[in-house]
Structure formats: structure tokens, C-alpha cells
Scaffold this motif. Structure first.
Motif, PDB file in Angstrom:
ATOM      1  N   UNK A 111      29.257 -26.831  -6.919  1.00 39.62           N
ATOM      2  CA  UNK A 111      28.073 -26.935  -6.070  1.00 39.62           C
ATOM      3  C   UNK A 111      26.825 -27.047  -6.952  1.00 39.62           C
ATOM      4  N   UNK A 112      26.004 -28.044  -6.682  1.00 37.99           N
ATOM      5  CA  UNK A 112      24.786 -28.280  -7.461  1.00 37.99           C
ATOM      6  C   UNK A 112      23.601 -28.350  -6.496  1.00 37.99           C
ATOM      7  N   UNK A 113      22.570 -27.565  -6.771  1.00 38.39           N
ATOM      8  CA  UNK A 113      21.361 -27.571  -5.945  1.00 38.39           C
ATOM      9  C   UNK A 113      20.227 -28.264  -6.704  1.00 38.39           C
ATOM     10  N   UNK A 114      19.648 -29.291  -6.080  1.00 35.79           N
ATOM     11  CA  UNK A 114      18.521 -30.023  -6.668  1.00 35.79           C
ATOM     12  C   UNK A 114      17.249 -29.576  -5.940  1.00 35.79           C
ATOM     13  N   UNK A 115      16.311 -29.029  -6.695  1.00 32.53           N
ATOM     14  CA  UNK A 115      15.099 -28.478  -6.094  1.00 32.53           C
ATOM     15  C   UNK A 115      14.081 -29.547  -5.724  1.00 32.53           C
ATOM     16  N   UNK A 116      12.992 -29.086  -5.090  1.00 30.75           N
ATOM     17  CA  UNK A 116      11.906 -29.994  -4.694  1.00 30.75           C
ATOM     18  C   UNK A 116      11.243 -30.589  -5.925  1.00 30.75           C
ATOM     19  N   UNK A 117      10.981 -31.902  -5.890  1.00 32.47           N
ATOM     20  CA  UNK A 117      10.355 -32.576  -7.018  1.00 32.47           C
ATOM     21  C   UNK A 117      11.303 -32.799  -8.183  1.00 32.47           C
ATOM     22  N   UNK A 118      12.607 -32.751  -7.924  1.00 30.60           N
ATOM     23  CA  UNK A 118      13.596 -32.955  -8.982  1.00 30.60           C
ATOM     24  C   UNK A 118      14.575 -34.060  -8.587  1.00 30.60           C
ATOM     25  N   UNK A 119      15.276 -34.561  -9.571  1.00 36.07           N
ATOM     26  CA  UNK A 119      16.350 -35.515  -9.362  1.00 36.07           C
ATOM     27  C   UNK A 119      17.470 -35.151 -10.338  1.00 36.07           C
ATOM     28  N   UNK A 120      18.717 -35.327  -9.895  1.00 31.16           N
ATOM     29  CA  UNK A 120      19.851 -34.976 -10.747  1.00 31.16           C
ATOM     30  C   UNK A 120      20.566 -36.208 -11.271  1.00 31.16           C
ATOM     31  N   UNK A 121      20.841 -36.222 -12.568  1.00 33.09           N
ATOM     32  CA  UNK A 121      21.576 -37.320 -13.202  1.00 33.09           C
ATOM     33  C   UNK A 121      22.995 -36.835 -13.487  1.00 33.09           C
ATOM     34  N   UNK A 122      23.975 -37.583 -13.000  1.00 29.57           N
ATOM     35  CA  UNK A 122      25.377 -37.200 -13.137  1.00 29.57           C
ATOM     36  C   UNK A 122      25.998 -37.820 -14.399  1.00 29.57           C
ATOM     37  N   UNK A 123      26.781 -37.013 -15.096  1.00 29.81           N
ATOM     38  CA  UNK A 123      27.515 -37.486 -16.271  1.00 29.81           C
ATOM     39  C   UNK A 123      28.990 -37.135 -16.075  1.00 29.81           C
ATOM     40  N   UNK A 124      29.821 -38.159 -16.009  1.00 31.69           N
ATOM     41  CA  UNK A 124      31.259 -37.964 -15.831  1.00 31.69           C
ATOM     42  C   UNK A 124      31.970 -37.973 -17.174  1.00 31.69           C
ATOM     43  N   UNK A 125      32.913 -37.051 -17.321  1.00 32.72           N
ATOM     44  CA  UNK A 125      33.706 -37.003 -18.549  1.00 32.72           C
ATOM     45  C   UNK A 125      34.560 -38.258 -18.715  1.00 32.72           C
ATOM     46  N   UNK A 126      34.778 -38.977 -17.632  1.00 36.30           N
ATOM     47  CA  UNK A 126      35.652 -40.149 -17.680  1.00 36.30           C
ATOM     48  C   UNK A 126      34.881 -41.471 -17.627  1.00 36.30           C
ATOM     49  N   UNK A 127      33.599 -41.413 -17.188  1.00 35.87           N
ATOM     50  CA  UNK A 127      32.858 -42.671 -17.030  1.00 35.87           C
ATOM     51  C   UNK A 127      31.453 -42.676 -17.589  1.00 35.87           C
ATOM     52  N   UNK A 128      31.003 -41.573 -18.188  1.00 33.86           N
ATOM     53  CA  UNK A 128      29.651 -41.513 -18.739  1.00 33.86           C
ATOM     54  C   UNK A 128      28.583 -41.290 -17.667  1.00 33.86           C
ATOM     55  N   UNK A 129      27.360 -41.719 -17.967  1.00 36.20           N
ATOM     56  CA  UNK A 129      26.240 -41.526 -17.041  1.00 36.20           C
ATOM     57  C   UNK A 129      26.410 -42.428 -15.827  1.00 36.20           C
ATOM     58  N   UNK A 130      26.257 -41.830 -14.641  1.00 34.50           N
ATOM     59  CA  UNK A 130      26.370 -42.579 -13.398  1.00 34.50           C
ATOM     60  C   UNK A 130      24.984 -42.945 -12.872  1.00 34.50           C
ATOM     61  N   UNK A 131      24.865 -44.106 -12.268  1.00 29.88           N
ATOM     62  CA  UNK A 131      23.561 -44.619 -11.864  1.00 29.88           C
ATOM     63  C   UNK A 131      23.047 -44.015 -10.563  1.00 29.88           C
ATOM     64  N   UNK A 132      23.917 -43.456  -9.749  1.00 28.32           N
ATOM     65  CA  UNK A 132      23.470 -42.898  -8.469  1.00 28.32           C
ATOM     66  C   UNK A 132      22.988 -41.459  -8.671  1.00 28.32           C
ATOM     67  N   UNK A 133      21.659 -41.304  -8.705  1.00 28.37           N
ATOM     68  CA  UNK A 133      21.064 -39.993  -8.926  1.00 28.37           C
ATOM     69  C   UNK A 133      21.199 -39.122  -7.674  1.00 28.37           C
ATOM     70  N   UNK A 134      21.164 -37.818  -7.876  1.00 28.94           N
ATOM     71  CA  UNK A 134      21.223 -36.870  -6.760  1.00 28.94           C
ATOM     72  C   UNK A 134      19.806 -36.500  -6.327  1.00 28.94           C
ATOM     73  N   UNK A 135      19.548 -36.599  -5.033  1.00 30.83           N
ATOM     74  CA  UNK A 135      18.243 -36.217  -4.509  1.00 30.83           C
ATOM     75  C   UNK A 135      18.155 -34.724  -4.238  1.00 30.83           C
ATOM     76  N   UNK A 136      17.083 -34.298  -3.600  1.00 28.46           N
ATOM     77  CA  UNK A 136      16.864 -32.886  -3.317  1.00 28.46           C
ATOM     78  C   UNK A 136      17.918 -32.362  -2.331  1.00 28.46           C
TER      79      UNK A 136
END
Length: 316
Positions: free
Chosen positions: A54-79
């Protein structure tokens, strides 16, 4: 024949069925419940072994996902709250307006100590500049920033860009233009050039504040002397204008007194002319005025010219 999912409750003493109602669960519902329980158990095991899912993204933030199998993913996580696989880590970035300051004051800038920018003008004079740049990260480009620069992107790209643009812009202006009336225009030019340099890296420059301009000592002394001379000149102009206004006031006052005197003299002359005119018509009028003047006063003896005769009736 009784199915596995049927519940039969019997009285252990009598070997008969209990009077309680029989509860039956459909076979398909049982399969779903067992499957959900198995998935939940697996998620809990993975969460314990590999970290929270479970990942919580706060107000005014964006989350960048990094997969151990595919590297940085382009679909960022919103609040908000998100569920991510255990093999995916999330790095949070602020997309709010941030301020980067470079100043001569030790505790004011991002770097401790004297962090003022020194730049040469087109005259070859060295200026010391205190700069604050307000910027923000574009949320859609956070994954690109994470891939190219990482979380320390401010030090890697914003700081060197600020220094480079400031020196380039200052080299095209005079010291007095930057120090004086054109300071805001110079700051706007700096903002435009910084945005051109940083927009490709997912960074928007919102404002550049040219907070302080430190001139060379000789130039500063010359400017101070000039300002002092200008102030003295302005003071002399004020004194001269004040004296001129006072002189004009006195002239107006004197003219007013002269005009009043002329009016008064003219009035008195006209009065005398009218009196003489009336006396010429009636010479005895003066005796009448004289008697009016004596009326009410305690007078025992009156001396009159011998040729005037008796002017009062003594027998009365």
C-alpha cells in the motif's frame, strides 16, 4: 446424500437433528470466498517479506514507480492510496512551487555560506547578485526526471542553469541598467531564458526574483555621491520655490494694502467733495453740524466768530 458445503447440526445425546434452522452456502460462493482468502493470505505474506503493498501519495505529490523487472514506469501515481506489487518501489516527488535561492547571506540560500552569483556586465564590471527562482516539477514528466536526474535534480540541473543564464543575461546589460530602473525587465529576461533551458527537463520556471545587486565599491560610492548631489539640488529647488512663493505672497499682500489705501483715500476725497459742494450751496450748514456735535455735552461757554451773529436763542 449430504453435500460437503451443507451444515447438519445434530444433538450429540439423542443423535437427532437440532431444531436450529439449517444454513446452506451455495457452492460457487464457497469457491469465491476460499479464493479471496487465499489471495489475501498471499498478499499478506508478500507484504511481510518484501514490504508494504500500500502506497499513499500526499497532496502536491506524484509517485514514480520502479519495477524490478521493467525499470522506471511512465504511469505516475496521483494523490491518494494505491496498491502496487511488492516488486515495485515508489519514489515521491513534490509538484508544488518550490524556491531555489542563491544569496550572500550564510543561512538564506540552499547552500550554506556565501552563495552569491558574480557576473560581468558589458562594461567589464563585476556584480554580486542574490537570486531566488520559483519553479515546479511537471507531474507528467516526473518519471523522466527520475530516470535522467533523480531526486537531487535541483542541484544537478536547476542550480547550474541559474548560474549560466544569470551570467549570460548580465553580460548584455550595463551595471546601472541592472541596478536601477531596468531591474524588473532584466529579471523577466532571466526567467524566459531559464524556462527555455529547463522546460525540456520537465521543470517550469514561474518567477525570477533579482533580490539584491551588489555594485563594485567605486561605482557604489559614485552612485551615492550622485544621489546626494541630486538630493541637494532638489532641496535647493524646493527652497527657491518656497522663497519665490513667499515673495509673491508679500507682493500680493502689498498690492492689497495699496489698493485698500487708494480706495479709502478716494472715498475720503469724494466725501470732502460732496461736503464742500453742500457748503457752497448752504454756508450755514456748518453751524448746524457744529450744534449737532455739541448736543448732549455739558458746555457752558461757546465762542463764535463775531460775524456769525447769535446762533442760539437765549430767551428759550
Amino acid at each position: 446424500m449430504v453435500m460437503e458445503d451443507d451444515w447438519d447440526i445434530k444433538d450429540p445425546k439423542e443423535g437427532k437433528e437440532s431444531p436450529m434452522p439449517e444454513i446452506k452456502i451455495p457452492p460457487m460462493a464457497g469457491v469465491v470466498l476460499r479464493g479471496a482468502a487465499i489471495v489475501l493470505t498471499i498478499l499478506i505474506i508478500f507484504s511481510v517479506l518484501f514490504g508494504s503493498i500500500f502506497v499513499s501519495i500526499g497532496a502536491g505529490e506524484v509517485g514514480v514507480k520502479f519495477s524490478q523487472f521493467g525499470g522506471v514506469q511512465e504511469d505516475e501515481l496521483g494523490e491518494g492510496l494505491h496498491i502496487v506489487p511488492p516488486w515495485v518501489s515508489v519514489t515521491k516527488y513534490s509538484v508544488r512551487s518550490e524556491m531555489y535561492t542563491m544569496s550572500a547571506k550564510a543561512a538564506e540560500g540552499e547552500v550554506s555560506g556565501d552563495d552569491q552569483i558574480n557576473a560581468l556586465t558589458n562594461e567589464g564590471l563585476t556584480l554580486g547578485l542574490d537570486i531566488s527562482v520559483r519553479y515546479r516539477l511537471v507531474s507528467e514528466d516526473a518519471s523522466v526526471v527520475h530516470t535522467k536526474l533523480g531526486t537531487a535534480y535541483a542541484e544537478k540541473i536547476i542550480r547550474p542553469t541559474i548560474k549560466s543564464v544569470i551570467r549570460e543575461v548580465v553580460s548584455g546589460h550595463t551595471a546601472m541598467a541592472i541596478y536601477g530602473e531596468q531591474r524588473e525587465l532584466v529579471a523577466t529576461e532571466m526567467q524566459v531564458e531559464m524556462e527555455k533551458s529547463l522546460v525540456g527537463d520537465g521543470i517550469i520556471v514561474e518567477e525570477v526574483l533579482l533580490r539584491n545587486v551588489q555594485l563594485p565599491a567605486k561605482i557604489a560610492d559614485a552612485i551615492e555621491s550622485k544621489l546626494q548631489a541630486d538630493q541637494d539640488a532638489q532641496r535647493m529647488i524646493f527652497v527657491k520655490q518656497k522663497e519665490q512663493l513667499e515673495a509673491e505672497r508679500r507682493i500680493i499682500e502689498a498690492n492689497g494694502i495699496a489698493n485698500a489705501t487708494i480706495v479709502q483715500a478716494t472715498g475720503e476725497a469724494e466725501a470732502l467733495r460732496l461736503i464742500n459742494q453742500e457748503l457752497a450751496k448752504n454756508p450755514k450748514l456748518i453751524n448746524y453740524k457744529y450744534i449737532q456735535m455739541l448736543d448732549g455735552q455739558e458746555v457752558q461757554t461757546i465762542i463764535v466768530p463775531s460775524d456769525q451773529g447769535i446762533i442760539l436763542d437765549a430767551t428759550t
